[in-house]
Design a protein around this motif. Structure first.
Motif, PDB file in Angstrom:
ATOM      1  N   GLY A  10      46.811  84.392  -8.459  1.00 45.44           N
ATOM      2  CA  GLY A  10      46.451  84.967  -7.168  1.00 45.44           C
ATOM      3  C   GLY A  10      46.594  86.476  -7.091  1.00 45.44           C
ATOM      4  O   GLY A  10      46.258  87.070  -6.080  1.00 45.44           O
ATOM      5  N   ARG A  11      47.097  87.111  -8.154  1.00 48.23           N
ATOM      6  CA  ARG A  11      47.239  88.567  -8.126  1.00 48.23           C
ATOM      7  C   ARG A  11      45.871  89.222  -8.212  1.00 48.23           C
ATOM      8  O   ARG A  11      44.981  88.739  -8.892  1.00 48.23           O
ATOM      9  CB  ARG A  11      48.093  89.066  -9.293  1.00 48.23           C
ATOM     10  N   LYS A  12      45.724  90.329  -7.532  1.00 43.40           N
ATOM     11  CA  LYS A  12      44.494  91.111  -7.589  1.00 43.40           C
ATOM     12  C   LYS A  12      44.808  92.446  -8.252  1.00 43.40           C
ATOM     13  O   LYS A  12      45.766  93.111  -7.896  1.00 43.40           O
ATOM     14  CB  LYS A  12      43.941  91.323  -6.185  1.00 43.40           C
ATOM     15  N   LEU A  13      43.995  92.819  -9.240  1.00 44.30           N
ATOM     16  CA  LEU A  13      44.159  94.112  -9.896  1.00 44.30           C
ATOM     17  C   LEU A  13      43.413  95.206  -9.151  1.00 44.30           C
ATOM     18  O   LEU A  13      43.827  96.359  -9.154  1.00 44.30           O
ATOM     19  CB  LEU A  13      43.647  94.043 -11.337  1.00 44.30           C
ATOM     20  N   LEU A  14      42.304  94.828  -8.525  1.00 45.42           N
ATOM     21  CA  LEU A  14      41.462  95.796  -7.843  1.00 45.42           C
ATOM     22  C   LEU A  14      40.691  95.096  -6.736  1.00 45.42           C
ATOM     23  O   LEU A  14      40.162  94.009  -6.938  1.00 45.42           O
ATOM     24  CB  LEU A  14      40.470  96.430  -8.827  1.00 45.42           C
ATOM     25  N   THR A  15      40.662  95.698  -5.572  1.00 45.16           N
ATOM     26  CA  THR A  15      39.843  95.233  -4.455  1.00 45.16           C
ATOM     27  C   THR A  15      38.942  96.395  -4.070  1.00 45.16           C
ATOM     28  O   THR A  15      39.428  97.504  -3.858  1.00 45.16           O
ATOM     29  CB  THR A  15      40.722  94.816  -3.260  1.00 45.16           C
ATOM     30  N   LEU A  16      37.643  96.142  -4.006  1.00 43.51           N
ATOM     31  CA  LEU A  16      36.699  97.242  -3.847  1.00 43.51           C
ATOM     32  C   LEU A  16      35.607  96.898  -2.845  1.00 43.51           C
ATOM     33  O   LEU A  16      35.056  95.800  -2.851  1.00 43.51           O
ATOM     34  CB  LEU A  16      36.058  97.527  -5.213  1.00 43.51           C
ATOM     35  N   ARG A  17      35.307  97.849  -1.972  1.00 42.77           N
ATOM     36  CA  ARG A  17      34.133  97.808  -1.094  1.00 42.77           C
ATOM     37  C   ARG A  17      33.505  99.191  -1.156  1.00 42.77           C
ATOM     38  O   ARG A  17      34.200 100.192  -1.158  1.00 42.77           O
ATOM     39  CB  ARG A  17      34.536  97.479   0.339  1.00 42.77           C
ATOM     40  N   VAL A  18      32.191  99.243  -1.195  1.00 43.87           N
ATOM     41  CA  VAL A  18      31.482 100.509  -1.349  1.00 43.87           C
ATOM     42  C   VAL A  18      30.593 100.765  -0.139  1.00 43.87           C
ATOM     43  O   VAL A  18      29.907  99.870   0.337  1.00 43.87           O
ATOM     44  CB  VAL A  18      30.616 100.493  -2.633  1.00 43.87           C
ATOM     45  N   SER A  19      30.629 102.002   0.351  1.00 42.53           N
ATOM     46  CA  SER A  19      29.718 102.429   1.400  1.00 42.53           C
ATOM     47  C   SER A  19      28.828 103.525   0.833  1.00 42.53           C
ATOM     48  O   SER A  19      29.312 104.465   0.222  1.00 42.53           O
ATOM     49  CB  SER A  19      30.483 102.982   2.606  1.00 42.53           C
ATOM     50  N   ARG A  20      27.546 103.402   1.048  1.00 43.41           N
ATOM     51  CA  ARG A  20      26.601 104.418   0.574  1.00 43.41           C
ATOM     52  C   ARG A  20      26.013 105.219   1.736  1.00 43.41           C
ATOM     53  O   ARG A  20      25.092 106.004   1.551  1.00 43.41           O
ATOM     54  CB  ARG A  20      25.491 103.753  -0.229  1.00 43.41           C
ATOM     55  N   ASP A  21      26.567 104.998   2.937  1.00 42.59           N
ATOM     56  CA  ASP A  21      26.046 105.699   4.111  1.00 42.59           C
ATOM     57  C   ASP A  21      27.179 106.245   4.990  1.00 42.59           C
ATOM     58  O   ASP A  21      27.156 106.110   6.206  1.00 42.59           O
ATOM     59  CB  ASP A  21      25.108 104.795   4.911  1.00 42.59           C
ATOM     60  N   GLN A  24      29.124 103.716   7.479  1.00 38.19           N
ATOM     61  CA  GLN A  24      28.438 102.965   8.528  1.00 38.19           C
ATOM     62  C   GLN A  24      28.362 101.477   8.176  1.00 38.19           C
ATOM     63  O   GLN A  24      28.533 100.628   9.043  1.00 38.19           O
ATOM     64  CB  GLN A  24      27.027 103.523   8.760  1.00 38.19           C
ATOM     65  N   THR A  25      28.063 101.175   6.930  1.00 35.66           N
ATOM     66  CA  THR A  25      28.029  99.797   6.453  1.00 35.66           C
ATOM     67  C   THR A  25      28.771  99.733   5.129  1.00 35.66           C
ATOM     68  O   THR A  25      28.935 100.746   4.437  1.00 35.66           O
ATOM     69  CB  THR A  25      26.588  99.287   6.252  1.00 35.66           C
ATOM     70  N   TRP A  26      29.215  98.522   4.776  1.00 37.57           N
ATOM     71  CA  TRP A  26      30.005  98.332   3.561  1.00 37.57           C
ATOM     72  C   TRP A  26      29.456  97.167   2.752  1.00 37.57           C
ATOM     73  O   TRP A  26      28.964  96.187   3.304  1.00 37.57           O
ATOM     74  CB  TRP A  26      31.470  98.070   3.910  1.00 37.57           C
ATOM     75  N   SER A  27      29.602  97.266   1.444  1.00 31.01           N
ATOM     76  CA  SER A  27      29.211  96.168   0.570  1.00 31.01           C
ATOM     77  C   SER A  27      30.201  95.018   0.728  1.00 31.01           C
ATOM     78  O   SER A  27      31.292  95.203   1.266  1.00 31.01           O
ATOM     79  CB  SER A  27      29.210  96.644  -0.888  1.00 31.01           C
ATOM     80  N   PRO A  28      29.846  93.834   0.243  1.00 30.11           N
ATOM     81  CA  PRO A  28      30.813  92.733   0.267  1.00 30.11           C
ATOM     82  C   PRO A  28      32.043  93.089  -0.578  1.00 30.11           C
ATOM     83  O   PRO A  28      31.969  93.880  -1.516  1.00 30.11           O
ATOM     84  CB  PRO A  28      30.049  91.563  -0.365  1.00 30.11           C
ATOM     85  N   LEU A  29      33.156  92.488  -0.252  1.00 30.79           N
ATOM     86  CA  LEU A  29      34.409  92.713  -0.960  1.00 30.79           C
ATOM     87  C   LEU A  29      34.314  92.146  -2.368  1.00 30.79           C
ATOM     88  O   LEU A  29      33.857  91.021  -2.567  1.00 30.79           O
ATOM     89  CB  LEU A  29      35.540  92.019  -0.204  1.00 30.79           C
ATOM     90  N   VAL A  30      34.727  92.949  -3.367  1.00 32.25           N
ATOM     91  CA  VAL A  30      34.789  92.509  -4.755  1.00 32.25           C
ATOM     92  C   VAL A  30      36.256  92.567  -5.164  1.00 32.25           C
ATOM     93  O   VAL A  30      36.904  93.593  -4.998  1.00 32.25           O
ATOM     94  CB  VAL A  30      33.947  93.425  -5.672  1.00 32.25           C
ATOM     95  N   GLU A  31      36.770  91.456  -5.700  1.00 33.54           N
ATOM     96  CA  GLU A  31      38.158  91.399  -6.145  1.00 33.54           C
ATOM     97  C   GLU A  31      38.192  91.152  -7.648  1.00 33.54           C
ATOM     98  O   GLU A  31      37.531  90.248  -8.149  1.00 33.54           O
ATOM     99  CB  GLU A  31      38.918  90.300  -5.417  1.00 33.54           C
ATOM    100  N   ILE A  32      38.970  91.955  -8.362  1.00 37.43           N
ATOM    101  CA  ILE A  32      39.154  91.797  -9.794  1.00 37.43           C
ATOM    102  C   ILE A  32      40.548  91.228 -10.010  1.00 37.43           C
ATOM    103  O   ILE A  32      41.529  91.777  -9.518  1.00 37.43           O
ATOM    104  CB  ILE A  32      39.016  93.149 -10.534  1.00 37.43           C
ATOM    105  N   THR A  33      40.633  90.112 -10.753  1.00 31.88           N
ATOM    106  CA  THR A  33      41.906  89.455 -11.018  1.00 31.88           C
ATOM    107  C   THR A  33      42.173  89.455 -12.519  1.00 31.88           C
ATOM    108  O   THR A  33      41.262  89.708 -13.325  1.00 31.88           O
ATOM    109  CB  THR A  33      41.886  88.008 -10.505  1.00 31.88           C
TER     110      THR A  33
END
Length: 57
Positions: A10-21, A24-33
């Motif tokens: 269940g540990r997460k090494l990285l949690t990432l969301r990206v906004s290109r604007d 204003q809006t965000w990409s879906p959450l990406v979790e690296i385990t």
């Protein structure tokens, strides 16, 4: 002798969301385990750039 795959505890090494604007809006959450099968980093540049100018042909 092979190395067993890492346990997914269940540990997460990285949690990432990206906004290109500007947030204003965000990409879906990406979790690296630890259990994710990721390719090794092949360069010392971090983060590895994937933009058209720097991407290898």
């Amino acid at each position: 002798m092979s190395t067993p795959p890492p346990a997914d505890d269940g540990r997460k090494l990285l949690t990432l969301r990206v906004s290109r604007d500007s947030g204003q809006t965000w990409s879906p959450l990406v979790e690296i385990t630890p259990a994710d099968d990721l390719p090794p980093v092949t360069t010392s540049v971090w983060p590895p750039c994937q933009c058209p100018q720097h991407r290898k042909p």
